[in-house]
Scaffold this motif. Structure first.
Motif: not given
Length: 414
Positions: A42-56
């Motif tokens: 969950a911690k890693l997924q949150r980082m991916i959600d925050e920082r990935g291009s898919c986060g807008g």
């Protein structure tokens, strides 16, 4: 070779620390079928959600960087390659053992000469498949930095946060070979190590070492998910670059995204005992390799295009990786530089585990090794007195960025 000048972080540190952005679309998800410790997925997924291009977000791609040995793979692929090479007579006799490393001692020179002999012509293969004395001496120096008799194999002055001579000595052992030849040895070793069952060992002279290597499926999934989410993913290893490149392809990372010890080639394309430098060091016999602070230097130089002495320094938030992954003290600097998550596989290494357990910014993610994890460390990590690897050698207290001392830590993730 790596020439890309890529990637800045995509949100301010304050925004990243407080809340994740609302994505324009769902980010790629880490597999729920692969087990992680506690809430680490969950911690890693949150980082991916925050920082990935898919986060807008828009702009340069965020960067993730991983060590290789015992971070992406279980067991050391450099050792696997050396073992295969020794068993198949692939080490060429040097004109002088002493000249293979600027730090090699007279004791090591004499021990190698006595064990490996002088009957084989210079430049011809040593019969290490049958000459166990030669095999023992070479591997013991690689493994422990000592001769079989216990004498120091390396001596002199070097920055202990920029290199370790026995690591630098590995590509130097393959001097005289071409890069394609070394790649073929690594590929043969890879095939053998992946076919061996988990837990298998092999014998080199009187040494017993792991006989198998495995890709960690969790790390393969993490790398694939990061790439789908718009991250540039790199490997940064203290191994020989041709060897690391053979293995990194197995997790979808190409040559341009694989950074390791890069040997200087002669005019005929053969490996020499010199390697390319970083941070203004130029070509040396190993004074600067991707090791502790050297990994930061190569990330700054090869990924972010920062040249000269500045490449050794911690950069501003926008010119640092988003995620760093490692398992040992050799990784602590670049993993600590990450602005989104610091992933550490627990191999009971003092400096990096002190950082992980102190968790100064709340973004350290400690996880047991996915295969054959270590038991709980007895006692505490000596963070307050002897966890920091000093540049001049030896150990001292580990400090936070504000100068305060990291207190001793209990091993809690195992």
């Amino acid at each position: 070779m790596v020439t890309a000048l890529v990637a800045t972080a995509l949100v301010s540190p304050a925004a990243a620390a407080t809340s994740a952005p609302t994505p324009d679309r769902a980010c790629p998800q880490l597999s729920k079928k692969l087990p992680w410790y506690g809430d680490n997925r969950a911690k890693l997924q949150r980082m991916i959600d925050e920082r990935g291009s898919c986060g807008g977000h828009h702009g340069p791609r965020p960067v993730a960087a991983f060590d290789w040995d015992n971070t992406v793979s279980k067991n050391d692929v450099t050792d696997a390659t050396i073992a295969w090479s020794l068993k198949h007579d692939k080490i060429l006799r040097p004109a002088s053992w002493k000249k293979t490393s600027k730090w090699l001692t007279d004791d090591a020179d004499k021990a190698l000469t006595a064990a490996c002999g002088t009957d084989v012509p210079v430049g011809a293969p040593l019969p290490t498949s049958t000459d166990t004395d030669c095999t023992d001496e070479i591997f013991n120096i690689r493994e422990s930095g000592k001769t079989m008799s216990g004498a120091a194999a390396f001596a002199g002055d070097w920055n202990h946060r920029r290199t370790v001579p026995q690591y630098a000595w590995v590509p130097q052992l393959f001097a005289g070979h071409t890069v394609p030849e070394l790649e073929s040895y690594a590929a043969a070793a890879r095939k053998e190590a992946l076919a061996a069952p988990v837990g298998a060992t092999q014998t080199l002279g009187t040494h017993t070492i792991p006989g198998y290597v495995r890709y960690y499926e969790q790390q393969r999934d993490l790398i694939r998910t990061l790439q789908k989410a718009g991250f540039d993913v790199y490997i940064v290893s203290a191994g020989s670059e041709p060897v690391t490149e053979v293995w990194s392809r197995g997790v979808g990372i190409d040559r341009a995204h694989t950074i390791a010890i890069r040997s200087v080639l002669d005019r005929k394309g053969r490996i020499t005992t010199y390697n390319e430098g970083c941070g203004g060091t130029g070509r040396t016999q190993g004074e600067a390799i991707p090791y502790i602070d050297g990994k930061r230097c190569w990330i700054n130089q090869d990924i972010y295009g920062i040249k000269g002495k500045a490449a050794w320094e911690k950069q501003s938030w926008g010119k640092r990786i988003a995620l760093g992954g490692g398992d040992a003290d050799t990784d602590v600097t670049f993993v600590g530089d990450a602005t989104g998550a610091h992933l550490v596989l627990n191999r009971n290494k003092n400096e990096i585990m002190c950082r992980a357990y102190d968790d100064a910014d709340g973004r350290w993610v400690a996880n047991p090794m996915f295969i054959e994890p270590l038991p709980k460390k007895t006692g505490t990590y000596p963070c307050a007195t002897a966890a920091y690897n000093k540049p001049e050698g030896g150990f001292g207290p580990l400090l936070r960025d504000d100068g305060s001392v990291v207190p001793d830590q209990v091993d809690a993730v195992h």
